[in-house]
Structures are given as structure tokens and as C-alpha cells.
Scaffold this motif. Structure first.
Motif, PDB file in Angstrom:
ATOM      1  N   ARG A 111       0.840  -1.207   0.000  1.00  0.00           N
ATOM      2  CA  ARG A 111       0.000   0.000   0.000  1.00  0.00           C
ATOM      3  C   ARG A 111       0.873   1.254   0.000  1.00  0.00           C
ATOM      4  O   ARG A 111       0.640   2.192  -0.766  1.00  0.00           O
ATOM      5  N   THR A 122       2.587   1.744  -3.322  1.00  0.00           N
ATOM      6  CA  THR A 122       1.617   2.209  -4.315  1.00  0.00           C
ATOM      7  C   THR A 122       1.380   3.704  -4.162  1.00  0.00           C
ATOM      8  O   THR A 122       1.341   4.457  -5.139  1.00  0.00           O
ATOM      9  N   VAL A 123       1.209   4.114  -2.909  1.00  0.00           N
ATOM     10  CA  VAL A 123       0.967   5.535  -2.654  1.00  0.00           C
ATOM     11  C   VAL A 123       2.192   6.359  -3.050  1.00  0.00           C
ATOM     12  O   VAL A 123       2.070   7.434  -3.646  1.00  0.00           O
ATOM     13  N   LYS A 147       4.346   5.644  -5.359  1.00  0.00           N
ATOM     14  CA  LYS A 147       4.392   5.705  -6.821  1.00  0.00           C
ATOM     15  C   LYS A 147       3.400   6.753  -7.343  1.00  0.00           C
ATOM     16  O   LYS A 147       3.697   7.525  -8.242  1.00  0.00           O
ATOM     17  N   LYS A 148       2.223   6.741  -6.736  1.00  0.00           N
ATOM     18  CA  LYS A 148       1.204   7.714  -7.139  1.00  0.00           C
ATOM     19  C   LYS A 148       1.660   9.139  -6.862  1.00  0.00           C
ATOM     20  O   LYS A 148       1.293  10.067  -7.563  1.00  0.00           O
ATOM     21  N   ASN A 149       2.393   9.303  -5.770  1.00  0.00           N
ATOM     22  CA  ASN A 149       2.748  10.649  -5.331  1.00  0.00           C
ATOM     23  C   ASN A 149       4.143  11.064  -5.763  1.00  0.00           C
ATOM     24  O   ASN A 149       4.732  11.961  -5.167  1.00  0.00           O
ATOM     25  N   LYS A 182       5.041  12.763  -8.067  1.00  0.00           N
ATOM     26  CA  LYS A 182       5.026  14.187  -8.420  1.00  0.00           C
ATOM     27  C   LYS A 182       5.325  15.072  -7.216  1.00  0.00           C
ATOM     28  O   LYS A 182       5.806  16.181  -7.355  1.00  0.00           O
ATOM     29  N   LEU A 226      -5.784   6.689  -1.403  1.00  0.00           N
ATOM     30  CA  LEU A 226      -6.171   5.638  -2.340  1.00  0.00           C
ATOM     31  C   LEU A 226      -7.522   5.931  -2.974  1.00  0.00           C
ATOM     32  O   LEU A 226      -8.311   6.707  -2.439  1.00  0.00           O
ATOM     33  N   THR A 227      -7.782   5.259  -4.096  1.00  0.00           N
ATOM     34  CA  THR A 227      -9.098   5.397  -4.727  1.00  0.00           C
ATOM     35  C   THR A 227     -10.102   4.532  -3.978  1.00  0.00           C
ATOM     36  O   THR A 227      -9.753   3.756  -3.087  1.00  0.00           O
ATOM     37  N   GLU A 256      -9.268   0.905  -4.600  1.00  0.00           N
ATOM     38  CA  GLU A 256      -8.047   0.515  -3.882  1.00  0.00           C
ATOM     39  C   GLU A 256      -8.280   0.370  -2.380  1.00  0.00           C
ATOM     40  O   GLU A 256      -7.644  -0.450  -1.723  1.00  0.00           O
ATOM     41  N   LYS A 285     -12.749   4.431  -9.541  1.00  0.00           N
ATOM     42  CA  LYS A 285     -11.473   5.116  -9.762  1.00  0.00           C
ATOM     43  C   LYS A 285     -11.407   6.477  -9.073  1.00  0.00           C
ATOM     44  O   LYS A 285     -10.383   7.159  -9.123  1.00  0.00           O
ATOM     45  N   PRO A 335     -11.226   9.358  -6.141  1.00  0.00           N
ATOM     46  CA  PRO A 335     -10.642   9.452  -4.797  1.00  0.00           C
ATOM     47  C   PRO A 335     -11.771   9.401  -3.773  1.00  0.00           C
ATOM     48  O   PRO A 335     -12.899   9.815  -4.080  1.00  0.00           O
TER      49      PRO A 335
END
Ligand SMILES: Nc1ncnc2c1ncn2[C@@H]1O[C@H](COP(=O)(O)OP(=O)(O)OP(=O)(O)O)[C@@H](O)[C@H]1O
Ligand SMILES: [Mg+2]
Lengths: 301, 335
Positions: free
Chosen positions: A43, A46-47, A49-51, A53, B115-116, B119, B153, B155
Motif C-alpha cells: 500500500r 503504491t501511494v 508511486k502515485k505521489n 510528483k 487511495l481510490t 483501492e 477510480k 478518490p
């Protein structure tokens, strides 16, 4: 409300619970903890990777600016540090600084990846509650958070090298002399120590006192943490014959991180390894203990 | 406490016992929590049994100790003394093990905002050791089932209160726990979302899911729960089926009246009437419990008339769990 509610007393006769396979019941705590720990780590990654930016700028900018100002701007405008010794002196400073910046970057990850999110968490969101309810001991939940902070610290440390390799005035040469074994000991030790420090702070400060955390603790730690100078070089700062600064900064855990990296990465003078490692291990144990304790206190009542 | 046990001892025993085999899935023994610095317990020597397959309600006003009770049963609050067994596991001594057996919908929104929607479900499955494939299937099916598929998908911040609550329920049941705990699941929801959530809970119930919920809405306890424990100040005051609780107050009609004049005197005269079983004075209103509705109303009106009070307003309704609560505590459930 009362009028609306009277309509629904009809209990549906058919159950429509989806037919997927749920969790296996009755697993041992060890088994369940292992998969829960992996799940939590997944988890967090994943977060992350998403963040990216947000993660990348906050991770790159500080080392970049330090290197840019000290190793490019200063030498270019003729006020390079160590320039009393000419280009050689400037290069010596550059070598000292790189090891310091690696240590500093790891420490900032501990604050940014662990302490600040924890402050938010306990101050407002309480999101972590679902992870605390995962089938594992509460202490493992905080250990996972520390591990994920340490991974981010590792990435932050690695990012420093390409920056330092590229960003400096062309006369400067950074002398790296890597002692691989020391490096492989230092990196996890420093990352976990700083991440645990983040957990210790994060569970003790609240959103209101965070400015204090920065102003009174983090900033002094970074300026007196051997980022810009080697600890061994501090002895001339004396008062009545006593090298007071050199003695006082010994309470700062960051000094052992920067000295450790100095030893592992460069040929410069450094504090004795027999001091660095035991003290780092000691701080690591202290902050782990305090971090786990703080976390437990904040999530359980 | 003795009263709570006795309450379900006679007439309703048969009814309760036939309910889904009725083996005990939660048992607490003198479960007590005293928060540091508080002078009296938030939960005081609680003895409770919840049976497999039932919807069990903890009904009580703010500060009754509902969240504390649910917290102790879900390992989040460490009891000061006493014990609790949930799904055959001692929650106090084996919290990590007990967590496998439970699903929790806490009082506040604890969805993972990083997370979405999808998720949130998927990772919950992974936390509970479900494979990637099973977690994916479970997340897909539950989103469909809970009418959230369109939001997969998105948020979680994009969800309305009702949708967020549905997602929290979906998350709580995803790993197929033996028992789910819901702490005030419909507090703050609009009536429509509340109905939608009730329907979901009843459907889970029909599928055999054991549910423990806390609430301070008496309609919720009344319509949803097989059995209800009425709680106040950390104690259980009564425990029975909603019907049993209402039957216990010995009145078939409640006459609420607003009148001017000396209400205390009026209350006294009213309670002398044969048809009147109890009179409660609450914020300038009299709640008159009467039995034998046919001749009750004229009797009440006559008494009001004779007392010299002037009647401003009068409503007649059946006893509710609120009436039961008022009868037990002398105060209203909601403030
Ligand atoms: N963490 C805590 N520390 C100290 N006291 C607490 C804590 N949590 C709850 N209390 C106190 O314990 C008592 C019971 O609180 P609890 O939250 O269990 O009640 P509740 O029935 O859930 O109420 P509500 O309807 O407000 O959610 C209250 O008096 C409350 O002030
Ligand atoms: Mg509560």
C-alpha cells in the motif's frame, strides 16, 4: 426522519452477499502478520508511486540547492568555501559536503515521510485505523511505517549522488572513496534511525506544535549535524581551552550519520568508527523504542 | 445487570433462542474501562452475550459508553479489567488473532484518502492475507453490490457521506469476518442514505452475518435489531428484543401533553388514575403512560380539566424504545 423510517421494515428474504473467496480464517498470528505486513508495505509503495510528483521535488530540491549554492554558485562568484586553499580546498569542502548532504537527505525523509504524516494522522484523519485493524500486532504496523520511511530515505540518499556528480563548478573534484562494507552498514542503519526518529516526533507533536518541531529541533539539528563540516574539524572552536562545540554536538544523532557517511564515502578525516556505530545503534534502539511506544499510545486507548 | 439478564428470561426466551441456532459469539465478563484521569468508568462491569447471526444493538445517549464498548471488543481500547471473547478468541490477550475475526466500521470516516475507492477495498483484502486475485474480485463484486462501481477510480474524497459509509461497510465485510461492528453507522446521514444502509445491513443479516451496532436512534434499534441493550453511564439498563422492551413498560399508549399551570400537581393527579401507569415530566411536557386506550383519553382529559390547567397540545402514540429509555432514566435519548 420518523416518517421515512417506517417504510423499510421489510427484511429482504434473499441474501445477496457476493460469492468471492474471503480471507482464510484461523491462520496463525505469524502467518497473518506476515501477509498483513506485506500488504501494508505494498500500500505504501503504491501511494509513493502515485505521489512521485510530490515525492521527487521534495526529495531532489534540497540536495540540489545545497550543492548548487555551495559547489557551483560560491566557487563561481569567487567566495567558494575552502578557497583559502585554492581549488584543492574547494574540492575538499565539496567532498565533506556530499557526505553531509546524504545524511541530511535521509534525516529529512524521516521527518517528511514519517513524522509529518503521523502528525496529520493523529491530528485529523485517523485513516490509519483501518491498518491498525489488520490482523497483526500494533507494533508491527508502526514498524512497517518505519520501514517504508526508511525505503524513502534510501531513495533520497541515492538521489544525492547523480546531483553531486553533475552540479558543481568545473574546477571542483569530489573525491569519493567508497568503502562498500561500511556503506552497506551505514545505509540501513541511518535510514532506520532517521525513520524511527520521525516516528518518535510524529507521535509526540500535534499540528499546532509542528512549527516548533521545525524551528527548535529540526533546524538546529541540521545546522549542528555536521552537514557542512566534519566533526573532527570543530576542535578549534574553543572556550577556555575546551572544544565546546565539538562536545555539544555529540548529543545530535545526525552528527553520527554524516560522520558515518564521511567514513564510508570519502577519504576525509572522520570520527572513529568505534564511536559512530555503537552510538548509531544506540540511537536507533532508543528511537525505535520511543517510536513504537508513541504509536501504541496514540492508536490504543 | 441482573435486571438485564432477567429481562430476556421469560416470555421472549423462546423467540430469541430459535434465532439462528443462537450460539454465543461475543461474551464479555465484567468488562470495565476507566480512562486515565476520569473518576468514573466509561464502561462498568459489562456482561453481555451476543448470539451468532443476530443484529445486536447498543442503544444509548452521548457518552453512554457505546464506542468504548465497541472499542474494547475490537482491540482498539484496552480494558481496565474484565474480559471479552469474540469469535472464540480472547480479545484482551490475543488482539492480533482476534482481528482476523472482526470487521469494523468506526464512528468517524477512516477511509484511506491516498487511495481510490476501489483501492481502499483491494488493499484491505491484501491486509487480511487475501491473494491479489481474490482481493480484486472481492473489490469488484462489492463495489457492484453496494452501487459504487461507477466511483471505483474516484478518490474517496469525492464520495458523499452516504457513499463513504457504504464503502466503509463494504470494506468491513470484505474479508468475510465472523462479526461486524458498526459504531453509529447512520449518524449524520440523510434519511435516504440511512434507508439504503439499513437495507444493506438487513441483507447481510439475511445472509447470516452477525452484526453489533451502536446507535442513539431509537428507530434504528427498533427496526433493525433482534435484541437491544439500553446503555447509559457505562451500564446496561435493560436488554431484550425491541418488542420485549416495549412490552415491559406496561402501557399501550403514550399521551404527550403540553399544558399551562402547575405540571407537577397535574402529574400527581394523573398518576392517581387507574388507567395511568406512569407519568414523566420532561421539559414542560408530560408523558402519560396509559393502559386500556379506549377509556384512557377521556380520563386524562377530565383530569387536566379538573386540575385547572389549560391544554395547549396533545399527541397520542405507541410506546417506543425512547419511552423505555425515559422510563429507565427519566431523561430523553437525544438532546
Ligand atoms: N479517549 C478517552 N479519554 C478519556 N475519556 C474518554 C475517552 N473516550 C471516551 N471517553 C469518555 O468516556 C465516556 C464514554 O464515551 P464513549 O465515547 O464510549 O460514549 P458513546 O456512547 O460512544 O458516546 P457518543 O454517542 O458521543 O459517541 C464519555 O464520558 C467520554 O467522555
Ligand atoms: Mg460513540
Amino acid at each position: 426522519m420518523a416518517t421515512a423510517t417506517t417504510e423499510v421494515v421489510t427484511a429482504p428474504t434473499t441474501a445477496t452477499i457476493p460469492q468471492y473467496k474471503g480471507a482464510e480464517l484461523g491462520r496463525s498470528t505469524v502467518q497473518a502478520s506476515r501477509s498483513a505486513f506485506a500488504g501494508l508495505l505494498l500500500r505504501d509503495l503504491t501511494v509513493l508511486k502515485k505521489n512521485l510528483k510530490e515525492f521527487l521535488p521534495r526529495t531532489i530540491l534540497q540536495p540540489f540547492l545545497l550543492v548548487f549554492v555551495f559547489l557551483y554558485v560560491f566557487p563561481t562568484i569567487g567566495q567558494g568555501i575552502g578557497s583559502g586553499g585554492g581549488v584543492a580546498g574547494e574540492s575538499t569542502f565539496a567532498t565533506v559536503l556530499v557526505a553531509g548532504v546524504v545524511g541530511l537527505s535521509i534525516m529529512f525523509q524521516g521527518i517528511q515521510a514519517v513524522a509529518l504524516p503521523m502528525v496529520q494522522e493523529f491530528g485529523y484523519t485517523r485513516e490509519i485505523e483501518d491498518r491498525v485493524l489488520a490482523p497483526m500486532p500494533v507494533s508491527l504496523v508502526s514498524i512497517e511505517k518505519i520501514v517504508s520511511g526508511a525505503i524513502q530515505g534510501l531513495i533520497a540518499a541515492l538521489i544525492v549522488f547523480p546531483i553531486a556528480a553533475v552540479v558543481h563548478s568545473k574546477d571542483i573534484h569530489i573525491h569519493l572513496q567508497v568503502h562498500w562494507i561500511q556503506l552497506f552498514v551505514m545505509i540501513p542503519l541511518a535510514c532506520i534511525m532517521c525513520s524511527s526518529l520521525g516516528m518518535t516526533f510524529g507521535t509526540r507533536f500535534d499540528p499546532r506544535t509542528v512549527p516548533m518541531l521545525f524551528g527548535v529541533i529540526v533546524i538546529p539539528m541540521t545546522f549542528l549535524g555536521g552537514t557542512y563540516y566534519a566533526w573532527t574539524a570543530l576542535s578549534p572552536v574553543k572556550l577556555a581551552g575546551w572544544s565546546w562545540l565539538q562536545t555539544l554536538v555529540l548529543v545530535n544523532p545526525l552528527i553520527y550519520v554524516t560522520e558515518g557517511f564521511r567514513a564510508a564515502l570519502t577519504p576525509s578525516h572522520h570520527m572513529h568508527l568505534y564511536v559512530i556505530y555503537p552510538v548509531l545503534i544506540g540511537f536507533c534502539a532508543l528511537f525505535l523504542w520511543q517510536g513504537l511506544l508513541g504509536f501504541r499510545r496514540r492508536v490504543l486507548s | 445487570m441482573a435486571r438485564a439478564v432477567l429481562a430476556s428470561d421469560d416470555s421472549d426466551l423462546a423467540d430469541v433462542d430459535t434465532h439462528r441456532g443462537g450460539d454465543v459469539i461475543i461474551r464479555t465478563s465484567d468488562l470495565t474501562k476507566v480512562y486515565p484521569g476520569m473518576d468514573r468508568p466509561a464502561v462498568d462491569k459489562l456482561n453481555l452475550e451476543v448470539r451468532r447471526g443476530e443484529i445486536f444493538g447498543l442503544l444509548g445517549p452521548n457518552g453512554a459508553g457505546k464506542t468504548t464498548t465497541a472499542g474494547m471488543l475490537t482491540t482498539m481500547v484496552i480494558p481496565t479489567s474484565g474480559g471479552a471473547v469474540v469469535g472464540g478468541i480472547d480479545v484482551v490477550n490475543q488482539p492480533a488473532l482476534a482481528k482476523q475475526a472482526i470487521g469494523v466500521v468506526p464512528q468517524q470516516n477512516t477511509l484511506d484518502r491516498a487511495l481510490t475507492v476501489w483501492e481502499n477495498l483491494y488493499f484491505h483484502g491484501r491486509f487480511f492475507g487475501m491473494s491479489a486475485g481474490d482481493s480484486r474480485t472481492a473489490a469488484d463484486e462489492l463495489l457492484e453490490e453496494f452501487h459504487l462501481a461507477r466511483w471505483g477510480k474516484a478518490p474517496v474524497m469525492a464520495l458523499s457521506g452516504g457513499m463513504a459509509q457504504r464503502l466503509m461497510v463494504a470494506r468491513a465485510i470484505l474479508h468475510k469476518p465472523e462479526i461486524i461492528f458498526l459504531d453509529e453507522p447512520t449518524a449524520g446521514l440523510d434519511p435516504q442514505s440511512r434507508l439504503a444502509l439499513w437495507e444493506i445491513l438487513l441483507r447481510l443479516h439475511a445472509g447470516g452475518q452477525t452484526i453489533l451496532l451502536t446507535t442513539h436512534y431509537m428507530e434504528e434499534a427498533d427496526q433493525l435489531c433482534d435484541r437491544v441493550a439500553i446503555m447509559d453511564h457505562g451500564h446496561i439498563l435493560a436488554l431484550d428484543t425491541p418488542e420485549g422492551l416495549k412490552a415491559g413498560i406496561e402501557a399501550d399508549t403514550i399521551v404527550s401533553l403540553h399544558a399551562t399551570g402547575d405540571l407537577t400537581k397535574l402529574a400527581r393527579s394523573l398518576s392517581r388514575r387507574r388507567v395511568v401507569t406512569n407519568v414523566v415530566e420532561l421539559d414542560g411536557e408530560l408523558r402519560v403512560h396509559v393502559k386500556g386506550a379506549a377509556d384512557a383519553l377521556p380520563a386524562v382529559l377530565e383530569t387536566v380539566d379538573k386540575s385547572g390547567s389549560r391544554l395547549n397540545d396533545l399527541t397520542v402514540h405507541e410506546p417506543t424504545l425512547e419511552t423505555v429509555f425515559i422510563n429507565l432514566t427519566g431523561k430523553e435519548l437525544r438532546d
